[in-house]
Design a protein around this motif. Structure first.
Motif, PDB file in Angstrom:
ATOM      1  N   PHE A   1       6.683   5.842  18.599  1.00  0.00           N
ATOM      2  CA  PHE A   1       6.797   4.634  18.187  1.00  0.00           C
ATOM      3  C   PHE A   1       8.175   4.172  18.264  1.00  0.00           C
ATOM      4  CE2 PHE A   1       8.247   8.028  15.122  1.00  0.00           C
ATOM      5  CZ  PHE A   1       9.121   7.323  14.377  1.00  0.00           C
ATOM      6  N   LEU A   2       8.329   2.827  18.108  1.00  0.00           N
ATOM      7  CA  LEU A   2       9.573   2.159  18.404  1.00  0.00           C
ATOM      8  C   LEU A   2      10.219   2.308  17.000  1.00  0.00           C
ATOM      9  CD1 LEU A   2      11.383   0.349  20.077  1.00  0.00           C
ATOM     10  CD2 LEU A   2      10.223  -1.577  19.292  1.00  0.00           C
ATOM     11  N   THR A   3      11.658   2.717  16.819  1.00  0.00           N
ATOM     12  CA  THR A   3      12.076   3.191  15.649  1.00  0.00           C
ATOM     13  C   THR A   3      12.714   1.996  14.802  1.00  0.00           C
ATOM     14  OG1 THR A   3      14.225   3.772  16.701  1.00  0.00           O
ATOM     15  CG2 THR A   3      12.773   5.638  16.574  1.00  0.00           C
ATOM     16  N   ASP A   4      13.142   0.939  15.557  1.00  0.00           N
ATOM     17  CA  ASP A   4      13.774   0.039  14.794  1.00  0.00           C
ATOM     18  C   ASP A   4      12.394  -1.218  14.744  1.00  0.00           C
ATOM     19  OD1 ASP A   4      13.956  -0.864  17.444  1.00  0.00           O
ATOM     20  OD2 ASP A   4      15.782  -1.597  17.263  1.00  0.00           O
ATOM     21  N   ALA A   5      11.255  -1.144  15.021  1.00  0.00           N
ATOM     22  CA  ALA A   5      10.433  -2.033  14.909  1.00  0.00           C
ATOM     23  C   ALA A   5      10.220  -2.590  13.443  1.00  0.00           C
ATOM     24  CB  ALA A   5       9.086  -1.575  15.446  1.00  0.00           C
ATOM     25  N   GLN A   6      10.001  -3.711  13.119  1.00  0.00           N
ATOM     26  CA  GLN A   6       9.911  -3.843  11.844  1.00  0.00           C
ATOM     27  C   GLN A   6       8.747  -3.313  10.912  1.00  0.00           C
ATOM     28  OE1 GLN A   6       9.349  -8.326  11.159  1.00  0.00           O
ATOM     29  NE2 GLN A   6       7.536  -8.344  12.381  1.00  0.00           N
ATOM     30  N   ALA A   7       7.699  -2.810  11.556  1.00  0.00           N
ATOM     31  CA  ALA A   7       7.048  -1.747  11.015  1.00  0.00           C
ATOM     32  C   ALA A   7       6.008  -1.140  12.121  1.00  0.00           C
ATOM     33  CB  ALA A   7       5.612  -2.801  10.462  1.00  0.00           C
ATOM     34  N   ASN A   8       5.652   0.150  11.811  1.00  0.00           N
ATOM     35  CA  ASN A   8       4.788   0.907  12.697  1.00  0.00           C
ATOM     36  C   ASN A   8       3.686   1.119  11.958  1.00  0.00           C
ATOM     37  OD1 ASN A   8       8.007   2.198  12.939  1.00  0.00           O
ATOM     38  ND2 ASN A   8       7.151   1.508  14.717  1.00  0.00           N
ATOM     39  N   ILE A   9       2.547   0.812  12.603  1.00  0.00           N
ATOM     40  CA  ILE A   9       1.183   1.136  12.020  1.00  0.00           C
ATOM     41  C   ILE A   9       0.375   2.193  12.846  1.00  0.00           C
ATOM     42  CG2 ILE A   9      -1.105   0.147  11.024  1.00  0.00           C
ATOM     43  CD1 ILE A   9       0.381  -2.536  11.067  1.00  0.00           C
ATOM     44  N   PHE A  10       0.459   3.404  12.215  1.00  0.00           N
ATOM     45  CA  PHE A  10      -0.128   4.371  13.077  1.00  0.00           C
ATOM     46  C   PHE A  10      -1.691   4.646  12.550  1.00  0.00           C
ATOM     47  CE2 PHE A  10       4.036   5.789  12.263  1.00  0.00           C
ATOM     48  CZ  PHE A  10       4.427   6.176  13.735  1.00  0.00           C
TER      49      PHE A  10
ATOM     50  N   ASP B   1      -3.572   5.274   9.239  1.00  0.00           N
ATOM     51  CA  ASP B   1      -3.447   6.682   8.773  1.00  0.00           C
ATOM     52  C   ASP B   1      -2.035   6.456   7.909  1.00  0.00           C
ATOM     53  OD1 ASP B   1      -5.593   7.810   9.949  1.00  0.00           O
ATOM     54  OD2 ASP B   1      -4.470   7.726  11.779  1.00  0.00           O
ATOM     55  N   GLU B   2      -1.224   5.670   8.385  1.00  0.00           N
ATOM     56  CA  GLU B   2       0.299   5.767   8.033  1.00  0.00           C
ATOM     57  C   GLU B   2       1.206   4.393   8.484  1.00  0.00           C
ATOM     58  OE1 GLU B   2       4.551   8.298   8.718  1.00  0.00           O
ATOM     59  OE2 GLU B   2       2.452   8.805   9.663  1.00  0.00           O
ATOM     60  N   VAL B   3       1.816   3.909   7.361  1.00  0.00           N
ATOM     61  CA  VAL B   3       2.751   2.715   7.772  1.00  0.00           C
ATOM     62  C   VAL B   3       4.118   3.011   7.581  1.00  0.00           C
ATOM     63  CG1 VAL B   3       3.065   0.425   7.185  1.00  0.00           C
ATOM     64  CG2 VAL B   3       0.921   1.138   7.114  1.00  0.00           C
ATOM     65  N   ARG B   4       4.842   2.651   8.592  1.00  0.00           N
ATOM     66  CA  ARG B   4       6.421   2.876   8.409  1.00  0.00           C
ATOM     67  C   ARG B   4       7.015   1.684   8.505  1.00  0.00           C
ATOM     68  NH1 ARG B   4      10.335   3.066  12.236  1.00  0.00           N
ATOM     69  NH2 ARG B   4      12.173   4.253  11.508  1.00  0.00           N
ATOM     70  N   LEU B   5       7.886   1.129   7.409  1.00  0.00           N
ATOM     71  CA  LEU B   5       8.591  -0.143   7.350  1.00  0.00           C
ATOM     72  C   LEU B   5       9.937  -0.100   7.717  1.00  0.00           C
ATOM     73  CD1 LEU B   5       6.827  -1.550   4.217  1.00  0.00           C
ATOM     74  CD2 LEU B   5       5.913  -2.014   6.820  1.00  0.00           C
ATOM     75  N   PHE B   6      10.675  -1.072   8.314  1.00  0.00           N
ATOM     76  CA  PHE B   6      11.929  -0.790   8.579  1.00  0.00           C
ATOM     77  C   PHE B   6      12.623  -2.213   8.934  1.00  0.00           C
ATOM     78  CE2 PHE B   6      15.469  -0.892  12.038  1.00  0.00           C
ATOM     79  CZ  PHE B   6      16.362   0.101  11.511  1.00  0.00           C
ATOM     80  N   GLY B   7      13.668  -2.498   7.842  1.00  0.00           N
ATOM     81  CA  GLY B   7      14.583  -3.643   8.032  1.00  0.00           C
ATOM     82  C   GLY B   7      13.677  -4.884   7.344  1.00  0.00           C
ATOM     83  N   ASP B   8      14.420  -6.036   7.750  1.00  0.00           N
ATOM     84  CA  ASP B   8      13.862  -7.289   7.475  1.00  0.00           C
ATOM     85  C   ASP B   8      12.711  -7.769   8.017  1.00  0.00           C
ATOM     86  OD1 ASP B   8      15.723  -7.459   5.370  1.00  0.00           O
ATOM     87  OD2 ASP B   8      17.204  -8.501   6.711  1.00  0.00           O
ATOM     88  N   ILE B   9      11.879  -8.853   7.429  1.00  0.00           N
ATOM     89  CA  ILE B   9      10.652  -9.505   8.203  1.00  0.00           C
ATOM     90  C   ILE B   9      11.537 -10.398   9.279  1.00  0.00           C
ATOM     91  CG2 ILE B   9       8.643 -10.663   7.988  1.00  0.00           C
ATOM     92  CD1 ILE B   9       8.275  -9.413   5.442  1.00  0.00           C
TER      93      ILE B   9
END
Length: 148
Positions: free
Chosen positions: A97-106, A126-134
């Motif tokens: 996954f791209l670590t600084d994407a605005q979201a990662n949807i696994f 299965d999992e969602v990871r959020l990062f930073g602003d939209i």
């Protein structure tokens, strides 16, 4: 279709330790119960056979600063070399996954349907990871644009 704006994503997977990925704009939410997303992949894409095996994958929602990464995964680089663009990590199941994407949807491939030259894959989230602003990277009229 050039007038249809779309959020730019990178679909990534890691099958047997081998990373694969591609830029995609044909991505959309399907349902919230169960949470699911669909991704359309051309059958000629190198990612297609891996996705067709029912693998786990990640939908990386790109930020407006990711135009270069999108280009690398859109054909400027090939195979594993694509992962030299941007900062990547692997989750506990080996999906990159791209670590600084605005979201990662696994997701895990839950269904598929062949239509014309493409396969429509439905992924169970299965999992969602959020990062930073939209701040999405948008593709419209054959080029990347900022939402604002």
């Amino acid at each position: 279709m050039r007038r249809l704006a779309a959020t730019v994503t990178i679909i990534s997977t890691g099958e047997g330790g081998e990373r694969q990925g591609m830029t995609a704009t044909a991505v959309t939410s399907v349902t919230t119960d169960p949470p699911a997303i669909l991704v359309c992949v051309n059958q000629s894409a190198s990612l297609h056979p891996v996705m067709a095996s029912g693998t786990r994958f990640c939908v990386n929602l790109l930020k407006d600063a990711h135009a270069e990464v999108a280009g690398a995964f859109g054909g400027k680089l090939q195979g594993a070399a694509r992962f030299t663009a941007g900062e990547w990590s692997d989750n506990e199941t080996g999906v990159p996954f791209l670590t600084d994407a605005q979201a990662n949807i696994f997701c895990t491939v839950d269904a598929l349907m062949i239509y014309g030259t493409h396969t429509i894959f439905v992924g169970k989230v299965d999992e969602v990871r959020l990062f930073g602003d939209i701040a999405p990277l948008i593709y419209q009229d054959g080029r990347y644009i900022k939402a604002s």
